[in-house]
Design a protein around this motif. Structure first.
Motif, mmCIF file in Angstrom:
data_model
loop_
_atom_site.group_PDB
_atom_site.id
_atom_site.type_symbol
_atom_site.label_atom_id
_atom_site.label_comp_id
_atom_site.label_asym_id
_atom_site.label_seq_id
_atom_site.Cartn_x
_atom_site.Cartn_y
_atom_site.Cartn_z
ATOM 1 N N SER A 1 0.833 -1.196 0.000
ATOM 2 C CA SER A 1 0.000 0.000 0.000
ATOM 3 C C SER A 1 0.872 1.252 0.000
ATOM 4 N N VAL A 2 0.490 2.215 -0.820
ATOM 5 C CA VAL A 2 1.257 3.465 -0.855
ATOM 6 C C VAL A 2 1.241 4.146 0.507
ATOM 7 N N LEU A 3 0.170 3.928 1.263
ATOM 8 C CA LEU A 3 0.088 4.554 2.578
ATOM 9 C C LEU A 3 1.009 3.869 3.571
ATOM 10 N N ILE A 4 1.131 2.554 3.454
ATOM 11 C CA ILE A 4 2.091 1.849 4.297
ATOM 12 C C ILE A 4 3.503 2.336 3.980
ATOM 13 N N SER A 5 3.815 2.417 2.702
ATOM 14 C CA SER A 5 5.143 2.863 2.296
ATOM 15 C C SER A 5 5.415 4.279 2.766
ATOM 16 N N ALA A 6 4.369 5.118 2.705
ATOM 17 C CA ALA A 6 4.543 6.500 3.134
ATOM 18 C C ALA A 6 4.881 6.589 4.614
ATOM 19 N N GLU A 7 4.360 5.618 5.413
ATOM 20 C CA GLU A 7 4.666 5.624 6.836
ATOM 21 C C GLU A 7 6.067 5.114 7.125
ATOM 22 N N GLY A 8 6.673 4.476 6.145
ATOM 23 C CA GLY A 8 8.044 4.044 6.322
ATOM 24 C C GLY A 8 8.236 2.595 6.680
ATOM 25 N N SER A 9 7.133 1.817 6.848
ATOM 26 C CA SER A 9 7.294 0.425 7.240
ATOM 27 C C SER A 9 7.763 -0.442 6.084
ATOM 28 N N ASN A 10 7.528 -0.008 4.859
ATOM 29 C CA ASN A 10 8.018 -0.739 3.686
ATOM 30 C C ASN A 10 8.348 0.276 2.589
ATOM 31 N N PRO A 11 9.318 1.145 2.825
ATOM 32 C CA PRO A 11 9.561 2.261 1.904
ATOM 33 C C PRO A 11 10.002 1.826 0.509
ATOM 34 N N TYR A 12 10.597 0.629 0.384
ATOM 35 C CA TYR A 12 11.065 0.171 -0.924
ATOM 36 C C TYR A 12 10.042 -0.733 -1.613
ATOM 37 N N ARG A 13 8.867 -0.864 -0.991
ATOM 38 C CA ARG A 13 7.749 -1.620 -1.576
ATOM 39 C C ARG A 13 8.202 -3.017 -2.029
ATOM 40 N N ILE A 14 8.786 -3.731 -1.104
ATOM 41 C CA ILE A 14 9.220 -5.103 -1.355
ATOM 42 C C ILE A 14 8.114 -6.049 -0.927
ATOM 43 N N LEU A 15 7.731 -6.941 -1.827
ATOM 44 C CA LEU A 15 6.654 -7.883 -1.557
ATOM 45 C C LEU A 15 7.240 -9.177 -0.990
ATOM 46 N N PRO A 16 6.880 -9.565 0.223
ATOM 47 C CA PRO A 16 7.411 -10.810 0.797
ATOM 48 C C PRO A 16 7.036 -12.021 -0.055
ATOM 49 N N LYS A 17 7.914 -13.011 -0.089
ATOM 50 C CA LYS A 17 7.673 -14.206 -0.901
ATOM 51 C C LYS A 17 6.785 -15.222 -0.178
ATOM 52 N N GLY A 18 6.956 -15.367 1.118
ATOM 53 C CA GLY A 18 6.211 -16.395 1.849
ATOM 54 C C GLY A 18 4.899 -15.887 2.380
ATOM 55 N N PRO A 19 4.184 -16.718 3.106
ATOM 56 C CA PRO A 19 4.472 -18.117 3.400
ATOM 57 C C PRO A 19 4.095 -19.042 2.238
ATOM 58 N N ASP A 20 4.384 -20.330 2.384
ATOM 59 C CA ASP A 20 4.089 -21.307 1.344
ATOM 60 C C ASP A 20 2.584 -21.597 1.349
ATOM 61 N N LEU A 21 1.885 -21.106 0.353
ATOM 62 C CA LEU A 21 0.424 -21.206 0.317
ATOM 63 C C LEU A 21 -0.058 -22.620 0.003
ATOM 64 N N ARG A 22 0.830 -23.484 -0.449
ATOM 65 C CA ARG A 22 0.426 -24.860 -0.721
ATOM 66 C C ARG A 22 -0.040 -25.572 0.546
ATOM 67 N N GLU A 23 0.414 -25.072 1.703
ATOM 68 C CA GLU A 23 0.028 -25.705 2.966
ATOM 69 C C GLU A 23 -1.467 -25.633 3.226
ATOM 70 N N TRP A 24 -2.143 -24.651 2.608
ATOM 71 C CA TRP A 24 -3.588 -24.519 2.815
ATOM 72 C C TRP A 24 -4.371 -25.705 2.238
ATOM 73 N N ASN A 25 -3.778 -26.421 1.322
ATOM 74 C CA ASN A 25 -4.462 -27.556 0.701
ATOM 75 C C ASN A 25 -4.032 -28.899 1.270
ATOM 76 N N THR A 26 -3.253 -28.892 2.340
ATOM 77 C CA THR A 26 -2.862 -30.151 2.961
ATOM 78 C C THR A 26 -4.017 -30.710 3.782
ATOM 79 N N PRO A 27 -4.060 -32.040 3.985
ATOM 80 C CA PRO A 27 -5.161 -32.645 4.751
ATOM 81 C C PRO A 27 -5.273 -32.042 6.148
ATOM 82 N N HIS A 28 -6.509 -31.782 6.563
ATOM 83 C CA HIS A 28 -6.739 -31.177 7.883
ATOM 84 C C HIS A 28 -7.222 -32.187 8.910
ATOM 85 N N GLY A 29 -7.830 -33.273 8.470
ATOM 86 C CA GLY A 29 -8.227 -34.351 9.365
ATOM 87 C C GLY A 29 -9.441 -34.105 10.218
#
Length: 328
Positions: free
Chosen positions: A291-319
Motif C-alpha cells: 500500500s502506498v500509505l504503508i510505504s509513506a509511513e516508512g514500514s516498507n519504503p522500498y515496496r518489497i513484496l514478501p515471498k512467503g508463506p508457502d500457500l500450498r500448505e492450505w491444501n494439505t489434509p486437515h483431518g
C-alpha cells in the motif's frame, strides 16, 4: 477496505492513548418492508468489495454459500490504494478504470452520491443501489446477518442456515468477542501509536486465540456440528494472519500455523466451497505490504513484496472430517 487505514491521515481513529478506534458505519439501514428499511430485491444492488479486506470478504463468502450471486452483483476494487490526497478505493482492475455497472472510478463517488457531506473513509463492503448509484448499506457488522435472514427467499435450494434462530443469541455473543478481540484486535495492534496500546491489543488477541484453540479442540466448528456466521467471521482473519498480520501488524507471538486446532480448522474451511475459492492471497499480500500509505509511513519504503508463506500448505489434509465424523 473494509475499514483498513494505513496512514496518519485519520486522527479521529486514534485515541489520546494511542489506541486505534474504528470509525462508525454511516449507512446501516436494515432490510425488510418496514419504514426506512431496504427491500431485499434481486438485481437492485451491487456489492463492492476488495479481496484484501476481511470485512468485505465475509460478505462475499456468505453471498456464495447462500447462492446470492445472481441476486446481488459483485464489483471489485483494486487491493492497492490509489495515490490520492484522501483515502479511497479505485476500480483500476476494470477496463477503462471504472466499474462497468456503476460507471464510477472511485468508491468515494458512490458515498458522495448518498451523502454529499460524507467525510469519513469510503469503506467496503458497500452495497450500492444500481439505479441511483448511492451507497445504501455499509454496515459490515450486520450485513452478513441481513443476507442470512431478510434475503432468505432468494437463497439457493439447500443453502446452509448460517444464522439459525435457536443459536442466534450464542452466535451474536461469540461474534461480539471475535470482532473486538480478533477481527479488530489485529488492527488495534497494527495501528497502535503507543507501546501500551499495542501491548494491550497484542495480549488480548493471543489470549482470545488461545481460547478459540481450546474450543476448536472439542468440535469441528465454533458452535458444534455445522457452519455458522461465526465461522465465516473468524476465518477471514485467520486467512490473513500469517501472510499479513503476523508481520505487518506485529501480531507475532506465534503464527496461525503454530496452532494445532486453529490451523487445521482454517484449512478445513479453506477447502470448503465458498471459502478458499473467494480467498485471494495475492491481493491480500499486495494490500498489506505494498500500500502506498504503508510505504509513506516508512514500514516498507522500498515496496518489497514478501515471498512467503508457502500457500500450498492450505491444501494439505486437515483431518477434522475424520476427527469429528458425526459432523458435516
Amino acid at each position: 477496505m473494509s475499514n483498513n487505514v494505513h496512514s496518519a491521515s485519520a486522527p479521529a481513529e486514534i485515541a489520546a492513548s494511542g489506541a486505534f478506534v474504528r470509525q462508525a458505519n454511516r449507512f446501516s439501514a436494515a432490510f425488510g418492508a418496514g419504514p426506512g428499511e431496504l427491500p431485499a430485491e434481486q438485481g437492485r444492488y451491487r456489492l463492492i468489495w476488495s479481496a484484501a479486506c476481511p470485512w468485505a470478504h465475509r460478505a462475499v463468502i456468505v453471498r456464495r454459500l447462500l447462492g446470492l450471486e445472481e441476486a446481488i452483483s459483485l464489483g471489485t476494487v483494486d487491493p492497492l490504494r490509489p495515490a490520492l490526497p484522501h483515502t479511497d478505493w479505485a476500480f483500476t482492475l476494470d477496463e477503462g478504470g471504472q466499474d462497468p455497472v456503476l460507471g464510477i472510478r472511485y468508491l468515494s463517488e458512490a458515498y458522495l452520491k448518498a451523502d454529499p457531506a460524507y467525510s469519513g473513509r469510503p469503506t467496503v463492503p458497500a452495497l450500492v443501489e444500481i439505479a441511483t448509484g448511492k451507497v445504501v448499506q455499509n454496515d459490515y457488522f450486520k450485513l452478513t446477518n441481513h443476507l442470512e435472514t431478510a434475503w432468505a427467499p432468494l437463497h439457493k435450494q439447500g443453502a446452509p442456515d448460517l444464522y439459525p434462530v435457536h443459536l442466534r443469541g450464542e452466535i451474536d455473543r461469540l461474534n461480539e468477542v471475535i470482532f473486538h478481540d480478533v477481527n479488530n484486535g489485529v488492527y488495534k495492534a497494527g495501528f497502535a501509536r503507543s507501546q501500551e496500546a499495542y501491548e494491550a491489543a497484542y495480549y488480548t488477541l493471543f489470549e482470545r486465540l488461545d481460547e478459540l484453540e481450546e474450543r476448536l479442540s472439542r468440535s469441528r466448528y465454533l458452535l458444534g456440528d455445522a457452519l455458522t456466521d461465526a465461522d465465516v467471521r473468524l476465518y477471514t482473519t485467520l486467512a490473513r494472519f500469517d501472510i499479513a498480520y503476523y508481520t505487518a501488524f506485529r501480531a507475532n507471538r506465534q503464527r496461525l500455523a503454530d496452532y494445532r486446532h486453529l490451523w487445521a480448522y482454517a484449512r478445513d474451511l479453506y477447502q470448503t466451497p465458498g471459502f478458499g475459492d473467494t480467498t485471494d492471497f495475492a491481493a491480500i499480500k499486495q494490500h498489506y505490504h505494498l500500500s502506498v500509505l504503508i510505504s509513506a509511513e516508512g514500514s516498507n519504503p522500498y515496496r518489497i513484496l514478501p515471498k512467503g508463506p508457502d500457500l500450498r500448505e492450505w491444501n494439505t489434509p486437515h483431518g477434522r472430517d475424520r476427527q469429528y465424523p458425526g459432523q458435516a
